[in-house]
Design a protein around this motif. Sequence first.
Motif, PDB file in Angstrom:
ATOM      1  N   GLU A 128       0.834  -1.209   0.000  1.00  0.00           N
ATOM      2  CA  GLU A 128       0.000   0.000   0.000  1.00  0.00           C
ATOM      3  C   GLU A 128       0.868   1.258   0.000  1.00  0.00           C
ATOM      4  O   GLU A 128       0.565   2.233  -0.698  1.00  0.00           O
ATOM      5  CB  GLU A 128      -0.928  -0.016   1.217  1.00  0.00           C
ATOM      6  CG  GLU A 128      -2.002  -1.092   1.152  1.00  0.00           C
ATOM      7  CD  GLU A 128      -2.787  -1.208   2.450  1.00  0.00           C
ATOM      8  OE1 GLU A 128      -2.555  -0.380   3.375  1.00  0.00           O
ATOM      9  OE2 GLU A 128      -3.620  -2.122   2.557  1.00  0.00           O
ATOM     10  N   GLU A 131       2.375   1.663  -3.443  1.00  0.00           N
ATOM     11  CA  GLU A 131       1.347   2.088  -4.395  1.00  0.00           C
ATOM     12  C   GLU A 131       1.055   3.581  -4.245  1.00  0.00           C
ATOM     13  O   GLU A 131       0.808   4.281  -5.237  1.00  0.00           O
ATOM     14  CB  GLU A 131       0.086   1.255  -4.198  1.00  0.00           C
ATOM     15  CG  GLU A 131       0.231  -0.170  -4.728  1.00  0.00           C
ATOM     16  CD  GLU A 131      -0.797  -1.147  -4.161  1.00  0.00           C
ATOM     17  OE1 GLU A 131      -1.751  -0.691  -3.495  1.00  0.00           O
ATOM     18  OE2 GLU A 131      -0.626  -2.369  -4.379  1.00  0.00           O
ATOM     19  N   HIS A 149       7.748  -3.156  -4.600  1.00  0.00           N
ATOM     20  CA  HIS A 149       6.347  -3.581  -4.686  1.00  0.00           C
ATOM     21  C   HIS A 149       6.258  -5.002  -5.236  1.00  0.00           C
ATOM     22  O   HIS A 149       5.481  -5.828  -4.747  1.00  0.00           O
ATOM     23  CB  HIS A 149       5.557  -2.618  -5.580  1.00  0.00           C
ATOM     24  CG  HIS A 149       4.084  -2.922  -5.630  1.00  0.00           C
ATOM     25  ND1 HIS A 149       3.546  -3.788  -6.558  1.00  0.00           N
ATOM     26  CD2 HIS A 149       3.058  -2.494  -4.859  1.00  0.00           C
ATOM     27  CE1 HIS A 149       2.239  -3.862  -6.367  1.00  0.00           C
ATOM     28  NE2 HIS A 149       1.910  -3.097  -5.346  1.00  0.00           N
ATOM     29  N   THR A 161       1.090  -5.765  -9.506  1.00  0.00           N
ATOM     30  CA  THR A 161       0.311  -4.913 -10.405  1.00  0.00           C
ATOM     31  C   THR A 161       1.068  -3.684 -10.905  1.00  0.00           C
ATOM     32  O   THR A 161       0.729  -3.137 -11.957  1.00  0.00           O
ATOM     33  CB  THR A 161      -0.977  -4.459  -9.706  1.00  0.00           C
ATOM     34  OG1 THR A 161      -0.632  -3.875  -8.429  1.00  0.00           O
ATOM     35  CG2 THR A 161      -1.913  -5.649  -9.474  1.00  0.00           C
ATOM     36  N   LEU A 162       2.070  -3.234 -10.171  1.00  0.00           N
ATOM     37  CA  LEU A 162       2.817  -2.058 -10.628  1.00  0.00           C
ATOM     38  C   LEU A 162       3.821  -2.399 -11.716  1.00  0.00           C
ATOM     39  O   LEU A 162       4.336  -1.500 -12.383  1.00  0.00           O
ATOM     40  CB  LEU A 162       3.542  -1.385  -9.456  1.00  0.00           C
ATOM     41  CG  LEU A 162       2.674  -0.762  -8.363  1.00  0.00           C
ATOM     42  CD1 LEU A 162       3.545   0.012  -7.375  1.00  0.00           C
ATOM     43  CD2 LEU A 162       1.589   0.138  -8.935  1.00  0.00           C
TER      44      LEU A 162
END
Length: 253
Positions: A128, A131, A149, A161-162
């Motif tokens: 988090e 992100e 990440h 996802t990044l």
Amino acid sequence: MEYPFDALHAGIESQILNLPAGIPDSQAIRQAKSLPDSVEKFRALGKALSRQLRYREAVAAYTEGLKLEPEDLSLLRLRAGRYLTTLQSNLAITDFEKCLSLGAEKLDCLYRIGLAQYYAGRYEQAMEAFESCMPLCDDEMGIAVLYWHTLNAVRTEKAPTLLKYYRPDMAVGHHTAYEKAMRVWSGTTPLAAALEMLEREEDDLEYGITLYGLLWHPDCAERERLSQVLLRRDGFWPSFAYLAAWKDRAGTQ
């Protein structure tokens, strides 16, 4: 490369385990100790101690300064960094959060909060934080955020996802080691080729960051052996990746 610390410096065990550093004071430390007590004295003393990687003593110096000026942002940020590099994650997070409340740079603090959460094994909270960093990043910091990440994601069995933001032409600046690891995670470079290139890497900082980023790749079949090799390359032990490798090893003992 020229390392940002004195040739005579403390080892990681003394700083993580809070043992005596076992080295004499540098001239800068002696000069700072001779000054009358003030915020400036304790800032100078903490920085001089940090040059010898005597981070625990630097924390104590910054704490003395903060007794004089509890909301001195410079001292607080310096102490937060030293808490981080001694793996005192909760204390680091508390200081970085206070830095944010005092108007410190958001990306600087959030990135290091993410690292502290990672060291503490709170991988979802770390994700988090990273992100939240991403919209604030240029390519140079972006590649570092992608690296951490991604490692958090694999350790929580979540999608990285990044990683979609990775581009082979990113202007990564001095963050070349992060980029080498992300080449593998993005599928741009095979893991075997990256590991082969690392065998010729002479710089401990570049080596440690790149290799640590590859240890958690699903195709890495020799994580335990390579972790041991990484830990023997301790010429730049204060690097975030080396600290992570040390913490991982300590957690398995």
